[in-house]
Design a protein around this motif. Structure first.
Motif, PDB file in Angstrom:
ATOM      1  N   THR A  62       0.854  -1.179   0.000  1.00 16.97           N
ATOM      2  CA  THR A  62       0.000   0.000   0.000  1.00 16.97           C
ATOM      3  C   THR A  62       0.888   1.225   0.000  1.00 16.97           C
ATOM      4  O   THR A  62       1.834   1.313   0.775  1.00 16.97           O
ATOM      5  CB  THR A  62      -0.900   0.015   1.248  1.00 16.97           C
ATOM      6  N   GLN A  63       0.561   2.154  -0.871  1.00 16.91           N
ATOM      7  CA  GLN A  63       1.386   3.356  -0.951  1.00 16.91           C
ATOM      8  C   GLN A  63       1.073   4.285   0.213  1.00 16.91           C
ATOM      9  O   GLN A  63      -0.089   4.459   0.609  1.00 16.91           O
ATOM     10  CB  GLN A  63       1.147   4.058  -2.272  1.00 16.91           C
TER      11      GLN A  63
ATOM     12  N   VAL B 193      -1.221   9.938   3.620  1.00 21.46           N
ATOM     13  CA  VAL B 193      -0.903  11.362   3.685  1.00 21.46           C
ATOM     14  C   VAL B 193      -2.080  12.185   3.175  1.00 21.46           C
ATOM     15  O   VAL B 193      -2.414  13.228   3.735  1.00 21.46           O
ATOM     16  CB  VAL B 193       0.389  11.661   2.903  1.00 21.46           C
ATOM     17  N   TYR B 194      -2.743  11.725   2.112  1.00 21.62           N
ATOM     18  CA  TYR B 194      -3.931  12.423   1.627  1.00 21.62           C
ATOM     19  C   TYR B 194      -5.014  12.443   2.703  1.00 21.62           C
ATOM     20  O   TYR B 194      -5.669  13.467   2.927  1.00 21.62           O
ATOM     21  CB  TYR B 194      -4.491  11.772   0.361  1.00 21.62           C
ATOM     22  N   ALA B 195      -5.203  11.317   3.354  1.00 20.76           N
ATOM     23  CA  ALA B 195      -6.203  11.247   4.426  1.00 20.76           C
ATOM     24  C   ALA B 195      -5.827  12.178   5.569  1.00 20.76           C
ATOM     25  O   ALA B 195      -6.679  12.871   6.134  1.00 20.76           O
ATOM     26  CB  ALA B 195      -6.341   9.824   4.924  1.00 20.76           C
TER      27      ALA B 195
ATOM     28  N   ILE C 167      -6.637  17.383   8.470  1.00 23.30           N
ATOM     29  CA  ILE C 167      -6.137  18.695   8.882  1.00 23.30           C
ATOM     30  C   ILE C 167      -7.061  19.800   8.399  1.00 23.30           C
ATOM     31  O   ILE C 167      -7.445  20.697   9.153  1.00 23.30           O
ATOM     32  CB  ILE C 167      -4.698  18.916   8.345  1.00 23.30           C
ATOM     33  N   PHE C 168      -7.470  19.755   7.139  1.00 23.47           N
ATOM     34  CA  PHE C 168      -8.320  20.820   6.612  1.00 23.47           C
ATOM     35  C   PHE C 168      -9.752  20.704   7.112  1.00 23.47           C
ATOM     36  O   PHE C 168     -10.461  21.711   7.213  1.00 23.47           O
ATOM     37  CB  PHE C 168      -8.252  20.855   5.095  1.00 23.47           C
TER      38      PHE C 168
ATOM     39  N   LYS D  83       6.579  20.855  -0.069  1.00 23.05           N
ATOM     40  CA  LYS D  83       8.016  20.660  -0.302  1.00 23.05           C
ATOM     41  C   LYS D  83       8.354  19.182  -0.507  1.00 23.05           C
ATOM     42  O   LYS D  83       9.244  18.853  -1.275  1.00 23.05           O
ATOM     43  CB  LYS D  83       8.832  21.206   0.878  1.00 23.05           C
ATOM     44  N   LYS D  84       7.662  18.301   0.175  1.00 29.75           N
ATOM     45  CA  LYS D  84       7.902  16.862   0.026  1.00 29.75           C
ATOM     46  C   LYS D  84       7.290  16.318  -1.252  1.00 29.75           C
ATOM     47  O   LYS D  84       7.514  15.167  -1.585  1.00 29.75           O
ATOM     48  CB  LYS D  84       7.340  16.107   1.229  1.00 29.75           C
ATOM     49  N   GLY D  85       6.485  17.092  -1.951  1.00 32.14           N
ATOM     50  CA  GLY D  85       5.884  16.643  -3.198  1.00 32.14           C
ATOM     51  C   GLY D  85       4.638  15.803  -3.009  1.00 32.14           C
ATOM     52  O   GLY D  85       4.218  15.079  -3.922  1.00 32.14           O
ATOM     53  N   VAL D  86       4.040  15.899  -1.847  1.00 35.40           N
ATOM     54  CA  VAL D  86       2.862  15.093  -1.559  1.00 35.40           C
ATOM     55  C   VAL D  86       1.648  15.581  -2.347  1.00 35.40           C
ATOM     56  O   VAL D  86       0.793  14.799  -2.732  1.00 35.40           O
ATOM     57  CB  VAL D  86       2.577  15.117  -0.056  1.00 35.40           C
ATOM     58  N   LEU D  87       1.589  16.859  -2.619  1.00 36.94           N
ATOM     59  CA  LEU D  87       0.396  17.432  -3.260  1.00 36.94           C
ATOM     60  C   LEU D  87       0.383  17.261  -4.766  1.00 36.94           C
ATOM     61  O   LEU D  87      -0.565  17.684  -5.409  1.00 36.94           O
ATOM     62  CB  LEU D  87       0.294  18.916  -2.896  1.00 36.94           C
ATOM     63  N   GLU D  88       1.403  16.633  -5.326  1.00 40.35           N
ATOM     64  CA  GLU D  88       1.427  16.435  -6.776  1.00 40.35           C
ATOM     65  C   GLU D  88       0.762  15.108  -7.124  1.00 40.35           C
ATOM     66  O   GLU D  88       1.075  14.066  -6.544  1.00 40.35           O
ATOM     67  CB  GLU D  88       2.892  16.431  -7.269  1.00 40.35           C
ATOM     68  N   TRP D  89      -0.151  15.138  -8.064  1.00 37.88           N
ATOM     69  CA  TRP D  89      -0.881  13.957  -8.485  1.00 37.88           C
ATOM     70  C   TRP D  89      -0.232  13.385  -9.731  1.00 37.88           C
ATOM     71  O   TRP D  89      -0.588  13.718 -10.853  1.00 37.88           O
ATOM     72  CB  TRP D  89      -2.337  14.295  -8.784  1.00 37.88           C
ATOM     73  N   THR D  90       0.738  12.538  -9.546  1.00 36.54           N
ATOM     74  CA  THR D  90       1.425  11.965 -10.713  1.00 36.54           C
ATOM     75  C   THR D  90       1.009  10.547 -10.955  1.00 36.54           C
ATOM     76  O   THR D  90       0.564   9.831 -10.135  1.00 36.54           O
ATOM     77  CB  THR D  90       2.961  11.976 -10.488  1.00 36.54           C
TER      78      THR D  90
END
Length: 149
Positions: A85-86, A91-93, A98-99, A142-149
């Motif tokens: 599991t990635q 992190v998205y959860a 948080i929001f 900065k960690k690149g978590v918000l990029e959907w690749t």
């Protein structure tokens, strides 16, 4: 002419009240509440047991190879039983939580901020809270978590 107030019998004063009953009246009244809770707990357990028993008796039981096969997300179970599991899904959860907490905190803050006498203190408090959220969001970016690749 004065009249005497009616006499109230307490405990074992009255000729009609036996002493054994009078001594336990306070105790039984105390435990009546517990008896009611125990009765409701027993009724709840019986209701659940009856529902499960009725479901077991009334459901059709026709085992087929397809029904006995493990199922997950429409993918046939092929290969070994271990799946990777990635971490980014967690992190998205986490970012969602948080929001969600941010929005839950902002609405009551907006109502308190409008009340007299709370303006400066709640404004500083909100900026501190938003600062913590901004640092967390900047770290995720900065960690690149918000990029959907």
């Amino acid at each position: 002419m004065r009249t005497k107030p009616p006499h109230r019998f307490t405990g074992s004063e009255g000729p009609d009240v036996p002493e054994a009953t009078a001594a336990t009246d306070g105790t039984t009244a105390y435990f009546d509440g517990y008896g009611l809770v125990a009765l409701l707990a027993v009724l709840g357990v019986l209701f659940v047991a009856l529902a499960f028993g009725a479901g077991r008796l009334l459901r059709p039981v026709v085992p087929t190879p397809e029904k006995l096969m493990a199922y997950e997300c429409g993918v046939d179970p092929v290969g070994e039983g271990w799946a990777h599991t990635q971490v980014r899904y967690y992190v998205y959860a986490f970012l969602y939580v948080i929001f969600a907490v941010d929005s839950v905190f902002l609405f009551p803050w907006a109502t308190v901020f409008a009340a007299p006498g709370y303006g400066a203190a709640t404004l500083v408090e909100m900026f501190v809270f938003l600062g913590f959220l901004a640092v967390g969001l900047l770290y995720a970016w900065k960690k690149g978590v918000l990029e959907w690749t």
